[in-house]
Design an enzyme around this catalytic site. Structure first.
Site, PDB file in Angstrom:
ATOM      1  NE  ARG A  72      -5.382  -4.540  -5.345  1.00  0.00           N
ATOM      2  CZ  ARG A  72      -4.817  -5.465  -6.125  1.00  0.00           C
ATOM      3  NH1 ARG A  72      -3.615  -5.932  -5.821  1.00  0.00           N
ATOM      4  NH2 ARG A  72      -5.426  -5.923  -7.194  1.00  0.00           N
ATOM      5  CG  HIS A  76      -8.484  -7.984  -3.024  1.00  0.00           C
ATOM      6  ND1 HIS A  76      -8.047  -8.449  -4.246  1.00  0.00           N
ATOM      7  CD2 HIS A  76      -8.716  -6.658  -3.199  1.00  0.00           C
ATOM      8  CE1 HIS A  76      -8.003  -7.453  -5.119  1.00  0.00           C
ATOM      9  NE2 HIS A  76      -8.400  -6.354  -4.497  1.00  0.00           N
ATOM     10  N   GLY A  82     -16.343 -12.857   3.383  1.00  0.00           N
ATOM     11  CA  GLY A  82     -16.158 -12.169   4.648  1.00  0.00           C
ATOM     12  C   GLY A  82     -14.714 -12.106   5.104  1.00  0.00           C
ATOM     13  CG  ASN A 104      -6.850 -11.905  -4.885  1.00  0.00           C
ATOM     14  OD1 ASN A 104      -7.189 -10.735  -4.807  1.00  0.00           O
ATOM     15  ND2 ASN A 104      -7.629 -12.901  -4.492  1.00  0.00           N
ATOM     16  CG  HIS A 201      -7.629   2.978  -5.353  1.00  0.00           C
ATOM     17  ND1 HIS A 201      -8.367   2.834  -6.510  1.00  0.00           N
ATOM     18  CD2 HIS A 201      -7.458   1.725  -4.878  1.00  0.00           C
ATOM     19  CE1 HIS A 201      -8.626   1.557  -6.724  1.00  0.00           C
ATOM     20  NE2 HIS A 201      -8.087   0.857  -5.749  1.00  0.00           N
ATOM     21  CG  ASP A 245      -2.388  10.035  -4.344  1.00  0.00           C
ATOM     22  OD1 ASP A 245      -1.199   9.747  -4.126  1.00  0.00           O
ATOM     23  OD2 ASP A 245      -3.286   9.843  -3.508  1.00  0.00           O
ATOM     24  CB  THR A 247       1.302  11.664  -1.604  1.00  0.00           C
ATOM     25  OG1 THR A 247      -0.139  11.577  -1.575  1.00  0.00           O
ATOM     26  CG2 THR A 247       1.701  13.119  -1.762  1.00  0.00           C
TER      27      THR A 247
END
Length: 536
Positions: A72, A76, A82, A104, A201, A245, A247
């Site tokens: 993540r 970000h 960039g 963040n 995700h 999810d 897992t």
């Protein structure tokens, strides 16, 4: 069981084929003045990726949830100005950085990046950027969690701007599919690539504050049973966490299964299945994990090239200590503070840090060419240590310091030694039935080949790398098998025992060599496990 094994083998072979296809045209990338490349650090810091992988592996073994945090963080970073490591910078009294944006505040894994940076700076000071370390760490985290193995070009420079207002360009958890397609499209991604990247995700969790509006608005795309699960989660407060999810620490396609069952956590998740523009892609990924893995690695490689800083637009970020000497000092590196490395010869511009976030402005500091001795703690200008400073140095430190070969000389020495070693090893096979000749030729060839890399990295670093915990057992077995082979050839003179010792030696050499190739051991282990259903 047999069907599952065949499918596992097929998945592995498919991924290897797709990887070769994906890398065929991506060896060099022209980005402005400085070309990125898969081999960017081959001559200047050949073990940078190995160091990052070891650091990430150690961190994830202690806390598997960091895989989601690193991935993540990379996303970000790339979506704001960039892939330039700007998300790593700390705020100053004159500027609030991206790191302190509400979007963040839940990012994790900063220490992993700083730990990798510190180890790399000890071996290759001022060479590897924080932006590259973050990109490599995210890639390694995906693979560690069971995801696809993919390579990325290296050579990014670190950015000089980090402002909280820029984080408004991050996609919100309440976006619908059209908004997501538009935002990702602004960065050059197709709708399919957006869906593939959203598969990240499959790792991690979301906080109740980011999805509770779905409960109060009676979202028709939300499975009633899953809605009760989310309500139970939110009963613990806005900071309560819900996995995306089933897992949460495994990289797989379970995320798309959840969307197909109307069990997406965020509005921006479930909209991917509900929309006619993206629903078909979600269904295909739910049924074909290999397809998702291939598309994901291609999209991640593309994302890693977003607005790459090059030339004078970037810097190599590193913070020297107060007694910094440009050649000898290798302490206290950090990706959280900004210090401009003006060139790779050891000239630093030491800044106050207050300029972080200003567009392209240089920070006040030491002028180029200024005597580095003032910052060197008794060292002479040019990096040579004084007698007092060198008094406590070990023999290997002094030996390394006297090795002043140029890059071309190091490469020639490596190539000549390696070629000579391989030649001797092959020639030894011709005199295998003459134990004494075989023992001398075989040992000399192995020692030449083993020592060839010392030309590239130096003898001290060569020893340190051989004794690294990742390969110390392979090193011990390899060296022991050489001794055993010599003993069997010269003293016992038993050809069968000598042959068995050679087989053991080659096996140890292969396993030792694979430890220097990112993910090679894991890939070989997966193939062997799939084929023979054994563990080792």
């Amino acid at each position: 069981m047999a069907r599952a094994k065949r499918r596992a083998v097929a998945d592995v072979m498919w991924m290897m084929l797709m990887e070769m296809m994906g890398l065929s045209g991506l060896f060099r990338f022209g980005i402005g003045a400085d070309a990125l490349g898969m081999d960017y650090y081959f001559m200047t810091c050949p073990f940078a990726e190995q160091i990052v992988m070891n650091t990430v592996t150690s961190a994830l073994q202690s806390d598997p949830t960091l895989a989601a945090g690193l991935l993540r963080m990379h996303f970000h970073d790339c979506f704001i100005q960039g892939c330039d490591g700007s998300v790593l910078l700390d705020s100053t009294k004159d500027n609030t950085a991206e790191k302190d944006s509400p979007a963040n505040l839940s990012l994790r894994g900063y220490k992993v990046i700083d730990d990798a940076k510190e180890q790399i700076e000890q071996q290759c000071p001022g060479i590897v950027s924080c932006a590259d370390i973050l990109a490599i760490a995210a890639r390694d985290a995906v693979f560690w969690a069971g995801g696809p193995r993919y390579d990325i070009p290296k050579g990014r420079k670190d950015g000089t701007r980090s402002r909280i207002e820029d984080t408004r360009n991050l996609p919100a958890p309440t976006f619908n599919a059209s908004e997501l397609i538009r935002m990702f499209g602004q960065h050059g991604f197709s709708a399919q690539e957006m869906v593939a990247l959203s598969g990240a995700h499959t790792l991690g969790v979301a906080r109740c504050s980011s999805f509770k509006q779905r409960l109060s608005n009676s979202d028709p795309t939300l499975n009633p049973g899953f809605a009760r699960t989310l309500s139970k989660t939110c009963s613990a407060g806005d900071t309560a966490e819900q996995p995306f999810d089933a897992t949460r620490n495994a990289f797989d396609n379970a995320y798309y299964f959840a969307l197909a069952n109307r069990a997406g956590v965020l509005t921006s998740d479930q909209t991917l299945f509900a929309s006619t523009q993206t629903g078909g892609t979600v269904s295909r990924y739910a049924m074909n994990q290999a397809m998702f893995f291939f598309d994901f690695q291609q999209a991640m490689r593309k994302m890693s090239l977003l607005d790459v800083k090059d030339g004078s637009n970037g810097e190599w970020r590193r913070v020297p200590p107060p007694d910094f000497n440009p050649i000898e000092s290798r302490r206290d590196p950090s990706c959280s503070d900004r210090t401009r490395l003006r060139d790779r010869r050891g000239i630093w511009a030491r800044g106050s840090g207050e300029g972080t976030g200003r567009d392209g402005e240089d920070e006040p500091g030491v002028r180029e060419g200024e005597d580095a001795g003032r910052h060197g703690g008794g060292r002479r200008r040019g990096g040579r240590p004084s007698a007092a400073a060198a008094a406590g140095d070990s023999f290997m430190d002094e030996f390394n310091r006297q090795c002043t070969l140029t890059t071309k000389q190091r490469f020639y020495g490596f190539a000549i030694c390696l070629a000579a070693g391989l030649t001797c090893t092959l020639l030894s096979m011709l005199v295998f039935f003459h134990p004494i000749k075989f023992g001398i030729t075989f040992t000399f060839g192995n020692l030449l080949a083993l020592g060839s890399t010392a030309f590239l990295i130096g003898p001290k670093r060569q020893v340190n790398m051989m004794l690294d915990p990742v390969r110390i057992y392979a090193t011990a077995i390899y060296l022991a098998s050489i001794i055993v082979a010599l003993f069997c050839a010269l003293y016992v003179r038993n050809k069968l025992l000598t042959l068995l010792a050679i087989i053991l030696e080659f096996g140890a050499l292969i396993w030792y060599s694979l430890s220097y190739v990112p993910f090679a051991r894991s890939m070989v282990s997966k193939v062997m496990l799939s084929c023979f259903d054994t563990e080792f």
